[in-house]
Scaffold this motif. Structure first.
Motif, PDB file in Angstrom:
ATOM      1  N   LEU A  96       0.722  -1.083  -0.148  1.00 36.42           N
ATOM      2  CA  LEU A  96      -0.003  -0.112  -0.077  1.00 36.42           C
ATOM      3  C   LEU A  96       0.698   1.181  -0.043  1.00 36.42           C
ATOM      4  O   LEU A  96       1.920   1.280   0.655  1.00 36.42           O
ATOM      5  N   ASP A  97       0.517   2.251  -0.617  1.00 41.33           N
ATOM      6  CA  ASP A  97       1.114   3.567  -0.771  1.00 41.33           C
ATOM      7  C   ASP A  97       0.004   4.800  -0.587  1.00 41.33           C
ATOM      8  O   ASP A  97      -1.113   4.415  -0.271  1.00 41.33           O
ATOM      9  N   THR A  98       0.615   5.776  -0.756  1.00 38.90           N
ATOM     10  CA  THR A  98      -0.409   6.993  -0.641  1.00 38.90           C
ATOM     11  C   THR A  98      -0.232   7.875  -1.826  1.00 38.90           C
ATOM     12  O   THR A  98       1.060   8.169  -2.272  1.00 38.90           O
ATOM     13  N   LYS A 102      -2.747  12.051   0.232  1.00 39.48           N
ATOM     14  CA  LYS A 102      -2.425  11.241   1.264  1.00 39.48           C
ATOM     15  C   LYS A 102      -3.816  10.168   1.084  1.00 39.48           C
ATOM     16  O   LYS A 102      -4.126   9.237   2.103  1.00 39.48           O
ATOM     17  N   LYS A 103      -4.604  10.075   0.084  1.00 36.76           N
ATOM     18  CA  LYS A 103      -5.318   9.009  -0.347  1.00 36.76           C
ATOM     19  C   LYS A 103      -4.552   7.925  -0.595  1.00 36.76           C
ATOM     20  O   LYS A 103      -3.687   7.695  -1.242  1.00 36.76           O
ATOM     21  N   PRO A 104      -5.217   6.581   0.153  1.00 37.26           N
ATOM     22  CA  PRO A 104      -4.301   5.418  -0.015  1.00 37.26           C
ATOM     23  C   PRO A 104      -4.404   4.926  -1.539  1.00 37.26           C
ATOM     24  O   PRO A 104      -5.494   5.085  -2.130  1.00 37.26           O
ATOM     25  N   ASN A 115     -11.002   2.820   0.320  1.00 38.80           N
ATOM     26  CA  ASN A 115     -10.983   3.714   1.569  1.00 38.80           C
ATOM     27  C   ASN A 115     -11.348   3.143   2.721  1.00 38.80           C
ATOM     28  O   ASN A 115     -12.063   2.120   2.775  1.00 38.80           O
ATOM     29  N   VAL A 116     -10.832   3.429   3.666  1.00 33.75           N
ATOM     30  CA  VAL A 116     -10.940   2.904   5.049  1.00 33.75           C
ATOM     31  C   VAL A 116     -11.636   3.768   5.866  1.00 33.75           C
ATOM     32  O   VAL A 116     -11.068   4.973   6.248  1.00 33.75           O
TER      33      VAL A 116
END
Length: 117
Positions: A96-98, A102-104, A115-116
């Motif tokens: 995982l990255d962003t 800052k959105k994953p 999204n979480v």
């Protein structure tokens, strides 16, 4: 262990609750909504650590309270398991990255959005 974890994850219809009544709304078939009950995973935290990268483990260890640490471990591991199922990758291949905002994101599959909350 993966089967036990995945059996605790719920994927269903979106239910909107507004001022005392429930309304079911249709969601695009390409959108999947999952709900997990964190308390059901507390006993699995040590096993879920195997799905986290060294960076993610280090981030988890920076939490002061164990409840916050466990929440991070559970959410991150279950997210990776769900993304592995969606993409066909092995869970250990999920990195995982962003984005800059800052959105994953999942760099190996830029067309998969998540999204979480």
């Amino acid at each position: 262990m993966i089967l036990k974890i995945m059996s605790e994850v719920f994927c269903g219809t979106l239910e909107v609750r507004t001022q005392g009544f429930n309304e079911r709304i249709e969601v695009d078939p390409g959108i999947k909504l999952y709900e997990i009950e964190l308390s059901k995973f507390q006993e699995s935290v040590s096993g879920l650590l195997e799905f986290l990268s060294p960076f993610e483990k280090n981030r988890a260890n920076r939490y002061y309270f164990s409840n916050d640490k466990n929440r991070y471990i559970i959410c991150r591991a279950v997210l990776k398991l769900l993304l592995a199922k969606q993409t066909g990758l092995d869970v250990n291949e999920i990195v995982l990255d962003t984005y800059a905002n800052k959105k994953p994101c999942l760099p190996s599959h830029p067309s998969v959005f998540f999204n979480v909350t």
